[in-house]
Design a protein around this motif. Structure first.
Motif, PDB file in Angstrom:
ATOM      1  N   HIS A 107      -6.567   5.346 -11.708  1.00 47.07           N
ATOM      2  CA  HIS A 107      -5.391   4.624 -10.987  1.00 47.07           C
ATOM      3  C   HIS A 107      -6.233   3.898  -9.882  1.00 47.07           C
ATOM      4  O   HIS A 107      -4.999   3.260  -9.287  1.00 47.07           O
ATOM      5  N   ASP A 108      -7.331   3.541  -9.688  1.00 45.91           N
ATOM      6  CA  ASP A 108      -8.038   2.953  -8.780  1.00 45.91           C
ATOM      7  C   ASP A 108      -7.420   3.062  -7.329  1.00 45.91           C
ATOM      8  O   ASP A 108      -6.408   2.768  -6.706  1.00 45.91           O
ATOM      9  N   LEU A 109      -8.123   4.177  -6.718  1.00 42.79           N
ATOM     10  CA  LEU A 109      -7.710   4.539  -5.308  1.00 42.79           C
ATOM     11  C   LEU A 109      -8.450   3.903  -4.215  1.00 42.79           C
ATOM     12  O   LEU A 109      -9.586   3.451  -4.268  1.00 42.79           O
ATOM     13  N   GLU A 110      -7.482   3.531  -3.157  1.00 43.81           N
ATOM     14  CA  GLU A 110      -8.064   2.854  -1.881  1.00 43.81           C
ATOM     15  C   GLU A 110      -9.027   3.986  -1.341  1.00 43.81           C
ATOM     16  O   GLU A 110     -10.332   3.567  -0.853  1.00 43.81           O
ATOM     17  N   THR A 143       0.741  -1.075  -0.114  1.00 41.10           N
ATOM     18  CA  THR A 143      -0.059  -0.011   0.108  1.00 41.10           C
ATOM     19  C   THR A 143       0.889   1.228  -0.150  1.00 41.10           C
ATOM     20  O   THR A 143       1.913   1.285   0.672  1.00 41.10           O
ATOM     21  N   ARG A 161      -1.394  -3.661 -10.176  1.00 42.04           N
ATOM     22  CA  ARG A 161      -2.530  -3.954 -10.071  1.00 42.04           C
ATOM     23  C   ARG A 161      -3.025  -4.350  -8.747  1.00 42.04           C
ATOM     24  O   ARG A 161      -4.094  -3.943  -7.975  1.00 42.04           O
ATOM     25  N   ARG A 219      -2.332  -1.199  -3.268  1.00 40.89           N
ATOM     26  CA  ARG A 219      -3.406  -0.346  -2.903  1.00 40.89           C
ATOM     27  C   ARG A 219      -2.721   1.183  -2.904  1.00 40.89           C
ATOM     28  O   ARG A 219      -1.585   1.202  -2.209  1.00 40.89           O
ATOM     29  N   VAL A 220      -3.255   2.064  -3.588  1.00 41.28           N
ATOM     30  CA  VAL A 220      -2.915   3.350  -3.698  1.00 41.28           C
ATOM     31  C   VAL A 220      -3.727   4.334  -2.883  1.00 41.28           C
ATOM     32  O   VAL A 220      -5.263   4.472  -3.625  1.00 41.28           O
ATOM     33  N   VAL A 237       1.083   9.679  -9.246  1.00 44.64           N
ATOM     34  CA  VAL A 237       0.166   8.556  -8.872  1.00 44.64           C
ATOM     35  C   VAL A 237       0.463   7.411  -9.935  1.00 44.64           C
ATOM     36  O   VAL A 237       0.344   6.254  -9.473  1.00 44.64           O
ATOM     37  N   ALA A 238       0.346   7.871 -11.145  1.00 47.62           N
ATOM     38  CA  ALA A 238       0.666   6.849 -12.190  1.00 47.62           C
ATOM     39  C   ALA A 238       1.882   6.064 -11.915  1.00 47.62           C
ATOM     40  O   ALA A 238       2.065   4.837 -12.009  1.00 47.62           O
ATOM     41  N   ARG A 255       1.433   3.673  -9.056  1.00 49.32           N
ATOM     42  CA  ARG A 255       0.518   2.481  -9.576  1.00 49.32           C
ATOM     43  C   ARG A 255       1.476   1.413 -10.398  1.00 49.32           C
ATOM     44  O   ARG A 255       1.225   0.325 -10.169  1.00 49.32           O
ATOM     45  N   ASP A 256       2.252   1.959 -11.192  1.00 51.69           N
ATOM     46  CA  ASP A 256       2.877   1.226 -12.055  1.00 51.69           C
ATOM     47  C   ASP A 256       3.848   0.350 -11.272  1.00 51.69           C
ATOM     48  O   ASP A 256       4.244  -0.703 -11.639  1.00 51.69           O
TER      49      ASP A 256
END
Ligand SMILES: O=C(O)CCC(=O)c1ccccc1C(=O)O
Ligand SMILES: [Mg+2]
Length: 333
Positions: free
Chosen positions: A159-162, A104, A132, A135-136, A123-124, A127-128
């Motif tokens: 980027h799919d945020l927690e 995370t 996947r 957790r970000v 953020v990208a 995430r990279d």
């Protein structure tokens, strides 16, 4: 809690100034007053701009650690997140490397002077590197208006945020943002951090429906026991975070995280990794994405190594006495 006499506090005090690896919250040297008490070590390190009301809560937390000790843990390790300051995207690999095993990451966004494009790039990059399954989460420290937050989070959501920590400054704004995000179909949870600082805050956050998650810090809330009460009163999932403490103060956060009945998120307690020096050996640093539970003692040689200059030590001793006066006068709760 009984507060020791001023002389006992002064006799137990050691003031340090530790350089930061990267500027964080505008801080480049983290100053702290460590207390060597009968139950262990406590950290008193309210940020310099805090007034005596706020700062005396930090003293209550330090006295709890050094004179009383903490409630029993219900777990032996606490998972922690990597903390990524508002650095350039190309500095992200170097930051994440300091948080081995952390799946995370919390990324600072909405930094004054930067643009949304900077946040998106940072953020990208995170995430990279996490992939996947990582957790970000992002932390805006209240830097956006409701509209700005809704736009920024809609963009960052790819980027799919927690969750988004304190996207706006006010509790009402957090509530309005949650409603706006729902209307726009943006599925990002909201966490309250700065909105949880005083005894009455968590109930307001809960009653207004201003957050999905609460971030709690031991020192601003006045100790591990007080923070446990706050989480209980709030009835929301909690994340324990540091206040950029040395290993001594971080251990108090770990004690809180270890005593919480439920812990579903990684905690923001890996921040000793952002310091250039520390007062404990070994430092309380993440290993395999977690920290061990237990009291941490300061090391005499390290206290000497990072001893604050005399004028700063005197400033902290005065502050200690002023806060002692508040606490014993009935002080804030
Ligand atoms: O939560 C973390 O990952 C680290 C702690 C952190 O970000 C922090 C540290 C000092 C002061 C404020 C904050 C904050 O969460 O806003
Ligand atoms: Mg925060």
């Amino acid at each position: 809690m009984t507060v020791p006499a001023p002389d006992a506090l002064l006799a137990a005090a050691h003031v340090v100034s530790v350089p930061m690896r990267v500027r964080f919250r505008g801080v480049i040297h983290r100053e702290a007053l460590l207390l060597d008490g009968p139950a262990g070590w406590g950290e008193f390190s309210p940020f310099l701009e805090y007034g005596p009301d706020q700062a005396s809560r930090w003293l209550a937390a330090a006295v709890e650690a050094a004179w009383e000790g903490w409630p029993a843990p219900v777990r032996h390790h606490v998972p922690v997140n990597a903390t990524v300051p508002a650095v350039d995207a190309d500095a992200v690999p170097g930051v994440l490397a300091r948080f081995p095993g952390c799946t995370t990451a919390k990324v600072k966004v909405a930094e004054p002077g930067q643009a949304l494009a900077d946040d998106l790039a940072r953020v990208a990059a995170v995430r990279d590197l996490l992939g996947r399954s990582g957790r970000v989460r992002v932390d805006a420290n209240g830097g956006w208006s409701v509209e700005q937050a809704a736009d920024a989070l809609a963009a960052l959501a790819v980027h799919d945020l927690e969750y988004a920590e304190q996207p706006c400054a006010g509790v009402e704004e957090l509530r309005d943002l949650r409603l706006l995000l729902a209307r726009r179909g943006v599925e990002v949870l909201v966490a309250a951090d700065e909105s949880i600082r005083k005894a009455e805050d968590p109930l307001r956050v809960r009653d207004l429906g201003a957050a999905d998650v609460v971030v709690v810090k031991v020192a601003p809330l006045g100790g591990v026991r007080r923070a446990l009460e706050v989480v209980d009163a709030c009835g929301l999932p909690a994340v324990v975070s540091s206040a950029l403490d040395t290993s001594v103060g971080t251990a108090a956060g770990v004690a809180l995280a270890a005593a919480l009945p439920a812990l579903d998120h990684a905690c923001g307690l890996g921040t000793v990794a952002l310091l250039e020096g520390d007062v404990a050996d070994p430092s309380l640093l993440p290993n395999e994405g977690a920290l061990p539970v237990g009291m941490v003692a300061a090391d005499r040689a390290l206290l000497d190594r990072w001893a604050a200059p005399p004028d700063r030590a005197a400033w902290w001793q005065d502050r200690l006495l002023a806060c002692h006066g508040r606490l014993t006068a009935g002080g804030p709760r």
